[in-house]
Design a protein around this motif. Sequence first.
Motif, PDB file in Angstrom:
ATOM      1  N   LYS A   1       0.247 -78.445 -45.939  1.00 44.74           N
ATOM      2  CA  LYS A   1       1.101 -79.612 -46.093  1.00 44.74           C
ATOM      3  C   LYS A   1       1.814 -79.860 -44.760  1.00 44.74           C
ATOM      4  O   LYS A   1       2.400 -78.928 -44.200  1.00 44.74           O
TER       5      LYS A   1
ATOM      6  N   ILE B   1      -1.339 -79.736 -39.506  1.00 49.25           N
ATOM      7  CA  ILE B   1      -1.900 -80.158 -40.796  1.00 49.25           C
ATOM      8  C   ILE B   1      -2.977 -79.207 -41.297  1.00 49.25           C
ATOM      9  O   ILE B   1      -3.416 -79.300 -42.434  1.00 49.25           O
ATOM     10  N   ALA B   2      -3.420 -78.289 -40.439  1.00 55.03           N
ATOM     11  CA  ALA B   2      -4.396 -77.285 -40.883  1.00 55.03           C
ATOM     12  C   ALA B   2      -4.320 -76.105 -39.936  1.00 55.03           C
ATOM     13  O   ALA B   2      -3.747 -76.217 -38.839  1.00 55.03           O
TER      14      ALA B   2
ATOM     15  N   GLU C   1      -5.336 -86.362 -36.587  1.00 49.35           N
ATOM     16  CA  GLU C   1      -5.594 -85.201 -35.710  1.00 49.35           C
ATOM     17  C   GLU C   1      -5.710 -85.617 -34.255  1.00 49.35           C
ATOM     18  O   GLU C   1      -6.272 -86.664 -33.943  1.00 49.35           O
TER      19      GLU C   1
ATOM     20  N   ALA D   1      -6.092 -75.956 -45.177  1.00 44.69           N
ATOM     21  CA  ALA D   1      -5.343 -77.210 -45.015  1.00 44.69           C
ATOM     22  C   ALA D   1      -3.915 -76.946 -45.450  1.00 44.69           C
ATOM     23  O   ALA D   1      -3.678 -76.293 -46.463  1.00 44.69           O
TER      24      ALA D   1
ATOM     25  N   GLU E   1     -10.890 -72.123 -42.717  1.00 41.96           N
ATOM     26  CA  GLU E   1      -9.989 -73.267 -42.578  1.00 41.96           C
ATOM     27  C   GLU E   1      -8.999 -73.365 -43.730  1.00 41.96           C
ATOM     28  O   GLU E   1      -9.384 -73.284 -44.895  1.00 41.96           O
TER      29      GLU E   1
ATOM     30  N   LYS F   1      -6.613 -79.061 -31.373  1.00 44.41           N
ATOM     31  CA  LYS F   1      -6.321 -77.749 -31.957  1.00 44.41           C
ATOM     32  C   LYS F   1      -5.619 -76.920 -30.885  1.00 44.41           C
ATOM     33  O   LYS F   1      -6.061 -76.897 -29.727  1.00 44.41           O
TER      34      LYS F   1
ATOM     35  N   GLU G   1      -6.427 -72.076 -38.902  1.00 41.36           N
ATOM     36  CA  GLU G   1      -7.648 -71.297 -39.073  1.00 41.36           C
ATOM     37  C   GLU G   1      -7.329 -69.814 -38.949  1.00 41.36           C
ATOM     38  O   GLU G   1      -6.535 -69.429 -38.077  1.00 41.36           O
TER      39      GLU G   1
ATOM     40  N   THR H   1       0.008 -73.848 -47.984  1.00 37.75           N
ATOM     41  CA  THR H   1      -1.425 -74.036 -48.191  1.00 37.75           C
ATOM     42  C   THR H   1      -1.722 -75.089 -49.263  1.00 37.75           C
ATOM     43  O   THR H   1      -1.162 -75.055 -50.355  1.00 37.75           O
TER      44      THR H   1
ATOM     45  N   THR I   1      -4.394 -77.089 -36.242  1.00 37.45           N
ATOM     46  CA  THR I   1      -4.788 -78.481 -36.039  1.00 37.45           C
ATOM     47  C   THR I   1      -3.522 -79.320 -35.989  1.00 37.45           C
ATOM     48  O   THR I   1      -2.703 -79.276 -36.916  1.00 37.45           O
TER      49      THR I   1
ATOM     50  N   SER J   1      -5.329 -76.217 -49.522  1.00 35.85           N
ATOM     51  CA  SER J   1      -6.655 -75.789 -49.957  1.00 35.85           C
ATOM     52  C   SER J   1      -7.254 -74.890 -48.880  1.00 35.85           C
ATOM     53  O   SER J   1      -6.812 -74.927 -47.722  1.00 35.85           O
ATOM     54  N   GLU J   2      -8.260 -74.092 -49.260  1.00 33.56           N
ATOM     55  CA  GLU J   2      -8.908 -73.200 -48.286  1.00 33.56           C
ATOM     56  C   GLU J   2     -10.399 -73.398 -48.343  1.00 33.56           C
ATOM     57  O   GLU J   2     -10.985 -73.521 -49.410  1.00 33.56           O
TER      58      GLU J   2
END
Length: 583
Positions: free
Chosen positions: A527, A459-460, A487, A525, A523, A490, A462, A516, A476, A518-519
Amino acid sequence: MQYGKLVEFYEELGKTTKRLEKTHIISELLKQTPAEDLPVIMLLLEGRLFPSYDAREIGVASRIILKAISAASGIEAGRIEKEWKKTGDLGLVAENLIKAKKQATLHSQELTVKKVFLNLRKLAELEGSGTVERKIQLISELLTSAKPKEAKYIVRTILQVLRVGVGSGSVRDAIVWAFFSGEINLRYNKEENSMEIGNREEYKRHIDAVQKAFDATNDFALVAEAAKTKGLSGLNSIGLLVGIPIKVMLALKVDTAEEGFERVGKPAELEFKYDGFRIQAHKKNNEIKLFTRRLENVTNQFPDVAEYIKKHVKGKEFIIDSEAVGYSNKTGRYLPFQSISQRIKRKYDIEKMSKEFPVELNVFDIIYHDGKNYLNEPFESRRKLLEGIVSQEKKKIVLAKSLIASNAKEVKKFYEEAIKLGNEGLMLKALNAPYKPGARVGYMVKYKPAKETFDLAIIAAEWGEGKRAKWLSSYTIACTDNGNFLEIGKASTGLKEKDEEGLSFNQMTKLLKPLTLSEKGKEVAVKPSIVIEVGYEEIQKSPTYSSGFALRFPRVIKLRDDKGPEDATTLAMIKDCYNKQKK
Ligand code: AMP
């Protein structure tokens, strides 16, 4: 002995699938083999030119044989190829074509077993320019002299597919039937395919002696010769031969520490279970030979290991047992076996490979040292001996990390230490046990509790640092709960830096970037779409992650591109595993 005679036995063996009948046929062959031919027959019987531990290979491709058949039969290669496609057996093709030719010319010469054997061995020794032509010539010479059926088995031997079904169990029994049938009072009835043993105890004693001699030498030629010429006492005196590999001792598996202690007794020696590959090392005449668990000779592939042993292990002659483990040049951490497995089969660029994929040798047992056989010495003394003769140097050669323990708490603690350092688990070993070659007896057990793996959605992610700055390198991971993604940790361990080594950061970045949402700083996030299979050491309660759980030492096993995020492991399932684990 004439090669044709051996061929008759091959044909007989090929006609039956019954083990007793096969054993009888082999024993008849052994009885009829003159002593001087026995070593060669023992190899050819199993379709071999060299014992299993010998690194030499025949190295002849089907194409070369095809050309040799063409040269011997005078039939052009294209037609031979067509025939080959029809039957899938170049041996049969050779038989049929030679038959046709023989009818026309009536020319053939007597081939002896020795002549065939020596000519075929020459194939393995050829090197340098003109090798291919020379190989074709050697094979076609044999085929020209061969009778049709002989041609079939010559070709099959070269291709290492004899298709007569001879297993080592039958060979072992046949040695007893052939050379000790009087002592055991054995009668075989061919019509009924039945066997009667007059003296069961003697039978077992002889079978055990042959098996033991074979476990020590892995060479039926030596064993059969001893049985034929020196009898039972000859078999019993076949000792270890430095330079010839002995079957390694195998481990049983346990799921709990208690079960482990039940098997090996208390106290026991715990050792790290390294995730590498087994190396049995022999030293004799200042020369080192290295063998894998399957007793393949890998001396040429590991000059670095041979050097460490020469420098760091005291003694003129010895056999030691160990695990070679890869480590990262950069971080020094142990690497999983897959990352160095390519060194095992490597034939060229050996120097370069040993620098790129260095290994550390972790020595854990000794079988023979300067004239003394340690097979029947207690493990505790063998370990002491090792401590006296190995001068350890990290990242080169060390003794397996060990601890004497007698309760489950100590096992758990040591296990965690092992896992943290990148090892697979622990071995528990009986202090008073002998070394039992080839046997999966309970003298050592492996303790690596099997864990379920989870399929988790990413879901995310880095962005990495330094060399990894161009990749999304930490992910994540989340389980599902009624359509929500929660969550649970990681993960980045398990991913590769190079595409050719497996699932890589680069590949993951390509998959994730288009998702993507958002950034924020490093980090990103994403989909939920990508699902990965994740292994771990333990599930813990966690106040930080929204699932309320965290995975300890998560590692990415593989991409589950057959699963969508909705198929990810559920929170209920994770709770369930957590509760089970507490028991
Ligand atoms: P497995 O292959 O899972 O049956 O586990 C047994 C293997 O673990 C052995 O054949 C060795 O290659 C390997 N191993 C790693 N560390 C050790 C150790 N300390 N003692 C014995 N075997 C070990």
